[in-house]
Design a protein around this motif. Structure first.
Motif, PDB file in Angstrom:
ATOM      1  N   ILE A   3       0.863  -1.180   0.000  1.00  0.00           N
ATOM      2  CA  ILE A   3       0.000   0.000   0.000  1.00  0.00           C
ATOM      3  C   ILE A   3       0.895   1.225   0.000  1.00  0.00           C
ATOM      4  CG2 ILE A   3      -1.722   1.278   1.287  1.00  0.00           C
ATOM      5  CD1 ILE A   3      -2.685  -1.312   2.445  1.00  0.00           C
ATOM      6  N   ASP A   4       0.635   2.087  -0.952  1.00  0.00           N
ATOM      7  CA  ASP A   4       1.403   3.324  -1.051  1.00  0.00           C
ATOM      8  C   ASP A   4       0.756   4.371  -0.150  1.00  0.00           C
ATOM      9  OD1 ASP A   4       3.136   5.277  -1.727  1.00  0.00           O
ATOM     10  OD2 ASP A   4       2.503   5.427  -3.832  1.00  0.00           O
ATOM     11  N   VAL A   5       1.262   4.495   1.059  1.00  0.00           N
ATOM     12  CA  VAL A   5       0.680   5.399   2.062  1.00  0.00           C
ATOM     13  C   VAL A   5       0.895   6.849   1.669  1.00  0.00           C
ATOM     14  CG1 VAL A   5       0.777   6.074   4.486  1.00  0.00           C
ATOM     15  CG2 VAL A   5       0.990   3.684   3.860  1.00  0.00           C
ATOM     16  N   LYS A   6       2.036   7.187   1.136  1.00  0.00           N
ATOM     17  CA  LYS A   6       2.315   8.573   0.762  1.00  0.00           C
ATOM     18  C   LYS A   6       1.366   9.038  -0.336  1.00  0.00           C
ATOM     19  CE  LYS A   6       7.161   8.722   2.004  1.00  0.00           C
ATOM     20  NZ  LYS A   6       8.504   8.988   1.548  1.00  0.00           N
ATOM     21  N   VAL A  12      -5.664  12.382  -0.055  1.00  0.00           N
ATOM     22  CA  VAL A  12      -6.592  12.852   0.970  1.00  0.00           C
ATOM     23  C   VAL A  12      -6.361  14.330   1.261  1.00  0.00           C
ATOM     24  CG1 VAL A  12      -7.232  12.628   3.407  1.00  0.00           C
ATOM     25  CG2 VAL A  12      -6.944  10.595   2.005  1.00  0.00           C
ATOM     26  N   VAL A  13      -5.113  14.769   1.329  1.00  0.00           N
ATOM     27  CA  VAL A  13      -4.786  16.160   1.618  1.00  0.00           C
ATOM     28  C   VAL A  13      -5.201  17.063   0.470  1.00  0.00           C
ATOM     29  CG1 VAL A  13      -2.865  17.757   1.989  1.00  0.00           C
ATOM     30  CG2 VAL A  13      -2.936  15.607   3.231  1.00  0.00           C
ATOM     31  N   ASP A  14      -5.050  16.616  -0.748  1.00  0.00           N
ATOM     32  CA  ASP A  14      -5.386  17.431  -1.914  1.00  0.00           C
ATOM     33  C   ASP A  14      -6.900  17.530  -2.149  1.00  0.00           C
ATOM     34  OD1 ASP A  14      -2.742  17.953  -2.350  1.00  0.00           O
ATOM     35  OD2 ASP A  14      -2.482  16.431  -3.917  1.00  0.00           O
ATOM     36  N   GLN A  15      -7.655  16.646  -1.556  1.00  0.00           N
ATOM     37  CA  GLN A  15      -9.100  16.678  -1.760  1.00  0.00           C
ATOM     38  C   GLN A  15      -9.705  17.881  -1.044  1.00  0.00           C
ATOM     39  OE1 GLN A  15     -10.883  13.109  -0.335  1.00  0.00           O
ATOM     40  NE2 GLN A  15     -11.270  12.328  -2.376  1.00  0.00           N
ATOM     41  N   LYS A  16     -10.571  18.573  -1.730  1.00  0.00           N
ATOM     42  CA  LYS A  16     -11.285  19.682  -1.113  1.00  0.00           C
ATOM     43  C   LYS A  16     -12.637  19.151  -0.656  1.00  0.00           C
ATOM     44  CE  LYS A  16      -9.065  23.320  -3.665  1.00  0.00           C
ATOM     45  NZ  LYS A  16      -9.200  24.473  -4.502  1.00  0.00           N
TER      46      LYS A  16
END
Length: 137
Positions: A3-6, A12-16
């Motif tokens: 699983i690529d956590v980064k 998730v961070v880029d989602q508005k």
């Protein structure tokens, strides 16, 4: 399979955050329709006296059969300081910037309301003592 956590964290961070306004609008319209359906928009018919004209500035209240069958009616005037009945000073009967006026005096007499003052002329047969009284305010 790893699983690529980064990559997931960046996604998730880029989602508005998105706010769905459709349910809000639906609820708003439902409330508005409810208020319109349950509201009463009919105007009350107020019978006016034909003798009253636009130039009549006496301020005399129109006492009709819908007003009730009271013997005295309270007439409030802002900063009421003086009440004169047939030339007799009745200012001692003022209570809370209001005075109680007999119904017959309101119907048949003459009431002139000025800022801070009421001048009353009673009809025949009504004494100045019976024309006004101290209201219970």
């Amino acid at each position: 399979m790893a699983i690529d956590v980064k990559k997931h964290k960046k996604k998730v961070v880029d989602q508005k955050p998105s706010i769905n306004l459709v349910p809000f609008i639906d609820i708003l319209f439902t409330i508005m329709i409810f208020l319109v359906v349950t509201s009463n928009f009919s105007a009350t018919d107020v019978q006016t006296d034909d003798s009253s004209t636009a130039n009549d500035a006496s301020g005399k209240p129109n006492v009709t059969d819908i007003s009730g069958d009271q013997e005295y009616y309270i007439v409030p005037v802002a900063n009421l300081q003086k009440v004169t009945v047939n030339g007799i000073d009745k200012s001692n009967l003022i209570s809370g910037s209001a005075i109680g006026v007999q119904a017959r005096v309101m119907d048949e007499g003459q009431i002139i309301i000025k800022p801070g003052e009421i001048i009353i002329t009673t009809p025949a047969g009504v004494s100045p003592d019976k024309a006004v009284q101290r209201p219970n305010v």
